[in-house]
Motif scaffolding. Sequence first.
Motif, PDB file in Angstrom:
ATOM      1  N   PRO A  62      91.581  -5.217  71.180  1.00 18.42           N
ATOM      2  CA  PRO A  62      90.663  -5.099  69.929  1.00 18.42           C
ATOM      3  C   PRO A  62      90.688  -3.612  69.047  1.00 18.42           C
ATOM      4  N   ILE A  67      89.013  -1.397  62.259  1.00 19.79           N
ATOM      5  CA  ILE A  67      89.566  -1.109  60.771  1.00 19.79           C
ATOM      6  C   ILE A  67      89.692   0.285  60.732  1.00 19.79           C
ATOM      7  N   ASN A 118      92.219  -4.249  53.006  1.00 19.13           N
ATOM      8  CA  ASN A 118      91.333  -5.396  52.844  1.00 19.13           C
ATOM      9  C   ASN A 118      92.159  -6.509  52.978  1.00 19.13           C
ATOM     10  N   ILE A 124      94.488  -7.073  55.778  1.00 16.60           N
ATOM     11  CA  ILE A 124      93.998  -7.666  56.808  1.00 16.60           C
ATOM     12  C   ILE A 124      93.406  -8.880  56.592  1.00 16.60           C
ATOM     13  N   ASP A 125      93.169  -9.557  55.457  1.00 17.13           N
ATOM     14  CA  ASP A 125      92.840 -10.922  55.222  1.00 17.13           C
ATOM     15  C   ASP A 125      94.149 -11.668  55.336  1.00 17.13           C
ATOM     16  N   ILE A 152      94.964 -12.183  58.990  1.00 19.56           N
ATOM     17  CA  ILE A 152      94.397 -13.126  59.504  1.00 19.56           C
ATOM     18  C   ILE A 152      94.585 -14.853  59.308  1.00 19.56           C
ATOM     19  N   SER A 172      93.442 -12.253  64.662  1.00 18.63           N
ATOM     20  CA  SER A 172      92.259 -12.574  64.463  1.00 18.63           C
ATOM     21  C   SER A 172      91.206 -11.720  64.531  1.00 18.63           C
ATOM     22  N   ALA A 173      90.090 -12.014  63.976  1.00 17.35           N
ATOM     23  CA  ALA A 173      88.879 -10.933  63.906  1.00 17.35           C
ATOM     24  C   ALA A 173      88.096 -11.249  65.179  1.00 17.35           C
ATOM     25  N   THR A 226      84.186  -6.637  64.701  1.00 13.85           N
ATOM     26  CA  THR A 226      84.510  -5.929  63.489  1.00 13.85           C
ATOM     27  C   THR A 226      85.861  -5.369  63.771  1.00 13.85           C
ATOM     28  N   ASP A 227      86.467  -5.941  64.855  1.00 10.36           N
ATOM     29  CA  ASP A 227      87.940  -5.548  65.249  1.00 10.36           C
ATOM     30  C   ASP A 227      88.857  -6.720  64.906  1.00 10.36           C
ATOM     31  N   LEU A 228      90.203  -6.218  65.069  1.00 12.51           N
ATOM     32  CA  LEU A 228      91.368  -7.142  65.028  1.00 12.51           C
ATOM     33  C   LEU A 228      91.888  -7.227  66.249  1.00 12.51           C
TER      34      LEU A 228
END
Length: 261
Positions: A53, A56, A72, A75-76, A79, A85-86, A89-91
């Motif tokens: 993980p 951002i 942003n 990132i969206d 996902i 996946s989130a 607050t991490d990816l």
Amino acid sequence: MFASEIIDGLARRPDADRAGVPPEFHVALRDRLVGLSDTTRRLVGAVAVAGRPVGIAALSKVCDLPIGPDVNEGIDAGIRSGLVSAAGTDLVIGHDLVRQHVYESMAVDERRRLHSRFAQWFLEVAAEPTIAAAHAKAAVAVGDAANAQVMLATAEALVLTSASDAAELALRAFEVLRPGQPPWIELGERAVGILSTAQRATDTIAVADRILATTDDVDVVSRIETSAAKALWHNGRFAEMIDRATRLSAELTDQRPDLLA
């Protein structure tokens, strides 16, 4: 869900590869990646290289993408694609097969660049020297003084708590350096210091002698021989320590008598 659905539905297919993954899995992932914007692909690739993980702020720094609407949206989109996946607050990439496919689809130079950036991030910002070391080792190549320096900095941070790991890092860092490189003496001297502190006498002497063969700077020679003497002392190799000190004394008598005071 994306990876799990494909794997659960196809893993038992007779045409699966040795890992039990059918060709459709790789095709589906490739199609997902191709359909992403450049920003999203860069972010997803960075998450794959991170292997854990990642926040951002780290992704933005490592990818040279300033935080803002583009990041942003990237990132969206990542996902929505199901590739990342989130996790708070991490990816994260939730399945190892997906991460492996994304990782292997990237150019080798790009993977090395990202490993190098993550090494610097985890060492300097996140204060996670062990993770930084893993990335530096994945990035380093022959003559790569920048990543060798990260590995040595990590080793210096670890040497008092994990001497064995620190010594191995120092040796690996020194191995990629070449005589004649501008930081050869500086980084080599740091490697000797780490190995001496780790009480690895044989390795300390081996590295010290390689550096000493390339310099006649009496200050450098004196510092390196001091580290060598400490390593020999801690390992009970007193006769060898005395022999080296005697030779050094003879060599310095005419050059720097002040060092023998």
